[in-house]
Design an enzyme around this catalytic site. Structure first.
Site, PDB file in Angstrom:
ATOM      1  N   TRP A 323       0.829  -1.215   0.000  1.00  0.00           N
ATOM      2  CA  TRP A 323       0.000   0.000   0.000  1.00  0.00           C
ATOM      3  C   TRP A 323       0.857   1.257   0.000  1.00  0.00           C
ATOM      4  O   TRP A 323       0.395   2.357  -0.262  1.00  0.00           O
ATOM      5  CB  TRP A 323      -0.939   0.001   1.218  1.00  0.00           C
ATOM      6  CG  TRP A 323      -0.243   0.195   2.548  1.00  0.00           C
ATOM      7  CD1 TRP A 323       0.896  -0.431   2.980  1.00  0.00           C
ATOM      8  CD2 TRP A 323      -0.621   1.080   3.609  1.00  0.00           C
ATOM      9  NE1 TRP A 323       1.236  -0.008   4.245  1.00  0.00           N
ATOM     10  CE2 TRP A 323       0.321   0.919   4.661  1.00  0.00           C
ATOM     11  CE3 TRP A 323      -1.670   1.982   3.776  1.00  0.00           C
ATOM     12  CZ2 TRP A 323       0.241   1.628   5.856  1.00  0.00           C
ATOM     13  CZ3 TRP A 323      -1.750   2.687   4.970  1.00  0.00           C
ATOM     14  CH2 TRP A 323      -0.803   2.506   5.990  1.00  0.00           C
ATOM     15  N   GLU A 465       0.422  -2.789  12.648  1.00  0.00           N
ATOM     16  CA  GLU A 465       0.465  -4.258  12.529  1.00  0.00           C
ATOM     17  C   GLU A 465       0.696  -4.966  13.858  1.00  0.00           C
ATOM     18  O   GLU A 465       0.642  -6.191  13.918  1.00  0.00           O
ATOM     19  CB  GLU A 465       1.564  -4.655  11.537  1.00  0.00           C
ATOM     20  CG  GLU A 465       1.246  -4.207  10.123  1.00  0.00           C
ATOM     21  CD  GLU A 465       2.364  -4.502   9.123  1.00  0.00           C
ATOM     22  OE1 GLU A 465       3.516  -4.725   9.565  1.00  0.00           O
ATOM     23  OE2 GLU A 465       2.083  -4.505   7.912  1.00  0.00           O
ATOM     24  N   LYS A 579       2.656   0.436  16.221  1.00  0.00           N
ATOM     25  CA  LYS A 579       3.845   0.431  15.363  1.00  0.00           C
ATOM     26  C   LYS A 579       3.967   1.720  14.570  1.00  0.00           C
ATOM     27  O   LYS A 579       5.040   2.278  14.418  1.00  0.00           O
ATOM     28  CB  LYS A 579       3.747  -0.759  14.405  1.00  0.00           C
ATOM     29  CG  LYS A 579       4.922  -0.876  13.458  1.00  0.00           C
ATOM     30  CD  LYS A 579       4.820  -2.101  12.570  1.00  0.00           C
ATOM     31  CE  LYS A 579       6.031  -2.222  11.658  1.00  0.00           C
ATOM     32  NZ  LYS A 579       5.902  -3.318  10.705  1.00  0.00           N
TER      33      LYS A 579
HETATM   34  C1  BGC Z   1       4.870  -1.633   7.522  1.00  0.00           C
HETATM   35  C2  BGC Z   1       3.848  -1.675   6.410  1.00  0.00           C
HETATM   36  C3  BGC Z   1       4.545  -1.450   5.097  1.00  0.00           C
HETATM   37  C4  BGC Z   1       5.662  -2.451   4.911  1.00  0.00           C
HETATM   38  C5  BGC Z   1       6.455  -2.186   3.647  1.00  0.00           C
HETATM   39  C6  BGC Z   1       5.940  -2.655   7.251  1.00  0.00           C
HETATM   40  O1  BGC Z   1       6.926  -2.577   8.226  1.00  0.00           O
HETATM   41  O2  BGC Z   1       4.266  -1.883   8.750  1.00  0.00           O
HETATM   42  O3  BGC Z   1       2.864  -0.682   6.614  1.00  0.00           O
HETATM   43  O4  BGC Z   1       3.636  -1.565   4.059  1.00  0.00           O
HETATM   44  O5  BGC Z   1       6.542  -2.383   5.994  1.00  0.00           O
HETATM   45  O6  BGC Z   1       7.029  -0.927   3.672  1.00  0.00           O
END
Ligand code: BGC
Length: 776
Positions: A323, A465, A579
């Site tokens: 995203w 997350e 996070k």
């Molecule tokens: C983040 C995500 C992100 C991904 C790639 C993860 O650490 O929590 O939001 O899309 O990294 O950058």
């Protein structure tokens, strides 16, 4: 003002981060910022956009091509490279205005000093081409050896990907060919080395040759390298023949010509997007560097690829598109190069079938986009994405199954594109189908709560997350609502403007939910709202019941510095520590729907609870700080974002998973914070609003923007904004500055709009007031 990143002295501990910092690329391929003599051990990589391969049962990832720029030296039998000979001096630099990488290294040898320089670029003019100019200069006579050719030992995380490798020389051209293991696609690299002095050449291993010559004291010896990369995805006939031909043509044209053409394209790219900050050199430097990082990975020529989360800096995160593209990078391209923005959105249209397969796999209707998307749109994200550092066991993570907001992010991106450009042909070219399929997905995902009489979105993971499988995540619900609204608007738009196209779209969904259902769902749709007392929006149901712990306290509970804070037993899971920006990101997206007080209350509540464990997080706090008129709160978050690839200060491991590389979402976030945040540039498709909130030292921000196909140059300072519209703009644009009324900016007009507070100050000082210059 400097456009050069440079480093003096060689520090082996920086080899990996410098590989990111000194990256070059052109959207077709990325070349890590390694040195000429480096091999796969130092993570040298030529990462190809959009070509993926799966080796055995390992993770699917992008293919790295053999390194045609490899060059190693020795002098009187003594190997000379920064890894084996302690150099007398060493400098590595990147001119990011022209995207040219340089190194200069001075070695001592018995009786003299040898200076080696190498300059290289990944051509922005010819996307398959890399070129280098190298020189040697010795203070004493010596016998020099240059081993150069194509290094076929590529760095892979989950390789090998290249099978049936063949290495040969054909009339002086080194040629390395291979076939990818999974899709059986050819990959070819051709290389020519052109020496401007007499040399003896002997064959080395594979596609290496060893050049030797007697160097005279005080003389400079110069040579060039031309490298071309083609694959079976290029529609260029036989990739090997195409690569061979390209290096021959390149050699004929010569390095200087190629460099000139490359720089001309870079000049054009910068003319579309350079953003000048007056009053803050450090911010200026970091912002330009961030923009550079976006430009070297932007798919200017292809709508089949998008931008992976680590750009083209290697195979980290499986080279997958997240995203990040829609929510963090797209705004930059929307304002500066809508062609690229369109390519990025077309990639989602081309991968719709993968999203349909994923929705069907989970028993839903419509399109559930891949959390980690590659070429087909099938999800590359595994169910066990992280290993527990304590037990070594894979941990069940729910990124793939539950981060449903991805489908809404895609819809948001497509709608942003249409809003900004006015180019609704994207809808007819598949965008409407994507939007509608995503809305159908959410219709089938939502639950109607008969007691509360509302639709809810249950069992999801939001941007934060660390808290998986939660109910009614405010961010997700707000975006799902937006998806439904957009779907209904799109139907209206098609009916009104493309009546011929509409029945085809409608027929696709004869079996499923339609306007009635979406309308009804919207009428009763639940989006968490600010608490009437303290104005804070609960991130998800029962978030406020979690353990309240200070971030510093949580950090003190860490046993292993790489342990994952989320998942079943993660440290943050049972606490309110998040996070990355979640509610605050929602407030940024829907800024018009919330009062300043609500934004401020949530900023103040969530910031201390945010780990900023993702590089996507700080820029959002900078944006909202600017929005509420507190740019100085936001400034440190902006600087942290804009320097992430300069300092190399980011997480390198989660569990035992290497996640280093460049950070395009942060690069896009830095641009958003500076332009949409501090400079206060906001376009809603009709009115361009300019409400700056510049941090302390910033005097002004100046940049070009393209809105609805028209080009405008903006100069924004605390007291005044100046807008110059290109003479060939097709339409006028409504502009409002400093919260004032709208003024129409006609093609060719120059407007100066004054901040009324500041203007009355000036009037009192007898300095004149509001000035409006009409069309010349
Ligand atoms: C983040 C995500 C992100 C991904 C790639 C993860 O650490 O929590 O939001 O899309 O990294 O950058």
């Amino acid at each position: 003002m400097s456009w050069t990143v440079a480093e003096h002295g060689f520090d082996i501990s920086k080899v990996t981060t410098n590989g990111n910092k000194y990256m070059t690329g052109n959207g077709y391929m990325g070349y890590r910022g390694t040195l000429e003599e480096f091999t796969k051990e130092q993570l040298t990589a030529v990462t190809l956009a959009g070509l993926y391969d799966k080796s055995g049962e390992q993770w699917r990832e992008p293919v790295n091509a053999p390194n045609g720029l490899f060059t190693k030296l020795s002098c009187n039998g003594q190997p000379l490279g920064v890894l084996e000979a302690d150099p007398l001096s060493h400098c590595q630099e990147l001119d990011f205005r022209n995207a040219v990488h340089r190194r200069e290294t001075e070695y001592g040898f018995h009786g003299g000093k040898l200076t080696f320089t190498a300059e290289r670029f990944v051509s922005m003019d010819q996307l398959h081409l890399l070129a280098g100019r190298l020189t040697l200069h010795s203070t004493a006579d010596c016998r020099l050896y240059i081993e150069t050719g194509i290094d076929g030992e590529v760095w892979d995380i989950n390789g090998p990907h290249l099978t049936e490798r063949k290495e040969q020389f054909k009339a002086g051209t080194a040629l390395s060919t291979a076939i990818t293991g999974e899709l059986k696609l050819p990959v070819a690299v051709a290389e020519r080395a052109a020496f401007t002095f007499d040399v003896q050449e002997t064959a080395g291993e594979g596609t290496m040759r060893v050049i030797s010559f007697d160097a005279k004291a005080g003389e400079t010896y110069e040579w060039f390298k031309y490298v071309a990369v083609y694959t079976g995805l290029d529609n260029a006939g036989d990739p090997a023949a195409a690569a061979e031909q390209e290096v021959l043509t390149a050699e004929k044209a010569g390095y200087e010509e190629l460099l000139k053409a490359h720089c001309a394209v870079w000049e054009e790219r910068w003319s579309r997007c350079d953003c000048r900050i007056e009053g803050d050199e450090a911010a200026q430097f970091a912002l330009r560097y961030s923009i550079y990082q976006l430009l070297i990975i932007a798919p200017a020529e292809s709508e089949k690829v998008s931008i992976p989360a680590r750009g083209l800096s290697g195979q980290v995160y499986k080279g997958a598109v997240f995203w990040d593209t829609e929510m963090f990078m797209l705004p930059f391209f929307l304002h500066s190069d809508p062609r690229i923005a369109r390519n990025l959105m077309m990639y989602r249209i081309h991968t719709l079938d993968g999203a349909r397969r994923k929705a069907a796999e989970y028993g839903f209707l419509g399109a559930f986009y891949a959390w980690e998307s590659q070429d087909s749109g099938d999800d590359a994200c595994t169910l066990f994405n992280v290993n527990d550092v304590f037990t070594g066991r894979p941990m069940r993570t729910y990124f793939r199954d539950k981060q449903v907001h991805i489908s809404a992010d895609v819809v948001h991106g497509i709608w942003q594109y249409v809003t900004f450009t006015g180019d609704d042909s994207l809808l007819v070219d598949g965008g409407a189908e994507v939007i509608w399929e995503c809305a159908r997905f959410f219709y089938s995902y939502a639950y109607y709560n008969p007691v509360k009489k509302r639709y809810e979105i249950l069992d999801v993971t939001g941007p934060d997350e660390y808290h998986e499988r939660v109910n009614n995540n405010a961010f997700t619900n707000a975006l799902v609502k937006e998806t439904l609204e957009i779907a209904l608007r799109v139907v209206q738009l098609l009916q009104d403007k493309y009546p011929g196209h509409y029945p085809g779209l409608a027929a696709l969904f004869a079996d499923g939910p339609f306007m009635g259902e979406f309308n009804e769902m919207l009428e009763h749709f639940y989006v968490p709202q600010p608490d009437p007392e303290n104005l804070v929006i609960e991130q998800f149901d029962r978030y406020f019941k979690l353990e309240e712990v200070a971030l510093s306290e949580l950090k003190s509970r860490v046993i292993n510095k790489n342990e994952y804070w989320g998942g079943g037993s993660g440290l943050a899971t049972t606490t309110t520590i998040l996070k990355q920006a979640d509610v605050v990101l929602m407030l940024n997206l829907f800024k018009a729907s919330f009062s300043k007080e609500v934004k401020q209350a949530n900023w103040e509540f969530y910031e201390p609870r945010t780990e900023h464990g993702s590089s996507l997080s700080p820029c959002i706090y900078a944006l909202v700080a600017a929005d509420i008129g507190s740019p100085d709160w936001g400034y440190p978050y902006f600087m942290r974002t804009a320097t992430v690839d300069l300092t190399g200060e980011s997480k390198q491991y989660v569990g035992d998973l290497y996640i280093g590389g460049t950070h395009p979402a942060a690069n896009g976030g830095a641009w958003m914070a500076a332009v949409l945040g501090f400079a206060g540039v906001q376009f809603d498709g009709e009115v361009l609003r300019l409400n700056p909130a510049l941090p302390g030292p910033w005097q002004s921000v100046e940049l070009p923007v393209i809105l609805r196909g028209g080009l405008f140059r903006l100069r924004i300072s605390r007291n005044e904004v100046a807008v110059t519209a290109a003479a060939d703009n097709r339409e006028p644009l409504a502009i409002s500055a400093f919260g004032g009324g709208c003024v129409l900016c006609l093609p060719g007009a120059k407007l100066r709009l004054l901040n009324s507070v500041a203007a009355s100050e000036q009037e009192r000082n007898g300095q004149g007031k509001f000035i409006r210059e009409e069309k010349k």
